[in-house]
Design an enzyme around this catalytic site. Structure first.
Site, PDB file in Angstrom:
ATOM      1  CB  ILE A  19      -7.167   5.232  -2.368  1.00  0.00           C
ATOM      2  CG1 ILE A  19      -6.735   6.179  -1.066  1.00  0.00           C
ATOM      3  CG2 ILE A  19      -7.223   6.133  -3.681  1.00  0.00           C
ATOM      4  CD1 ILE A  19      -5.366   6.853  -1.022  1.00  0.00           C
ATOM      5  CE1 TYR A 151       4.288   4.233  -0.468  1.00  0.00           C
ATOM      6  CE2 TYR A 151       4.729   6.491   0.551  1.00  0.00           C
ATOM      7  CZ  TYR A 151       3.834   5.467  -0.028  1.00  0.00           C
ATOM      8  OH  TYR A 151       2.614   5.896  -0.283  1.00  0.00           O
TER       9      TYR A 151
END
Length: 249
Positions: A19, A151
């Site tokens: 990304i 996470y």
């Protein structure tokens, strides 16, 4: 070329692949001068080779404050300011709760939370009033899943940091927004397959998404470019979910 970001100086962490790299490419097309940072010099070298336009690469690990100081010293010397920051660097290392180690938790928190905080803090002296900070969170901030608890917690924290920072920076008219990608077909996501079948992993993830497919990195990059642009000048504090509708079900 639309020139959506003409004249901007943009810093992108985690800019060597996935990304981050796709966003750097989109920013260059839109007219920005781009500085990418990443931990792995080899990946940065490859990124610079494929990026056109005004691009600078600086090796930096966001969990190391000395690296961040060196990054922004280069930005100050060679660009003089920051108009947009895409704080994208993060790590995901799936592990069941019962198997988590102190070292693994420290590593994830150091990159995803400490690194994020100081990536933003240390950019502020260079930031243009009226600039744009974009934090990369995740659909896991609201959905979560087995093996991704630490996470997911860091990504929920990312969302909440934006809520606080937009008020702290309001006197400088700096906007703080969040982009939350869903399953995006990047090298990082492919790495979660380990020695398994990457195509099978992608297919399983795509089957959970209302649009019936995973995102491309370029689609997330388009959302980031919008948030960085003047077209988003009155958008502040949003969590823009680029997930094909997954967070809504």
């Amino acid at each position: 070329m639309s020139g959506l970001l003409d004249g901007q100086v943009a810093v992108i962490t985690g800019g060597g692949t996935g990304i981050g790299l796709a966003t750097a490419a989109r920013f260059v097309v839109e007219g920005a001068s781009v500085v990418i940072a990443g931990r792995r010099q080899a990946e940065l070298d490859k990124a610079v080779a494929v990026l056109s336009g005004d691009t600078l690469a600086v090796q930096a690990d966001v969990s190391r404050l000395d690296d961040l100081d060196r990054l922004y010293a280069r930005v100050a010397e060679e660009r003089g300011r920051v108009d947009t920051l895409f704080a994208n660097a993060a790590v995901v290392e799936p592990e069941a709760l019962g198997n988590l180690t102190e070292e693994a938790v420290d590593r994830i928190l150091n990159i995803n939370i400490k690194g994020l905080i100081f990536t933003v803090q240390k950019a502020l002296p260079l930031f243009t009033d009226g600039g744009s900070i974009i934090l990369n969170a995740s659909v896991d901030a609201s959905k979560g899943g087995p093996g991704r608890s630490v996470y997911a917690a860091t990504k929920a924290a990312t969302r909440n940091l934006a809520r606080n920072w937009l008020e702290e920076l309001s006197d400088r008219k700096i906007r703080v927004n969040v982009v939350s990608p869903g399953s995006t077909e990047t090298p990082g996501l492919a790495g979660l397959a380990g020695d398994g079948d990457v195509d099978k992993l992608f297919a399983v993830l795509a089957a959970r998404i209302p649009l019936g497919r995973n995102a491309r990195a370029e689609e997330v990059a388009a959302a980031v470019a919008f948030l960085a642009s003047k077209d988003a000048c009155f958008i502040n504090g949003v969590d823009l979910q680029v997930d094909g509708g997954f967070a809504q079900i």
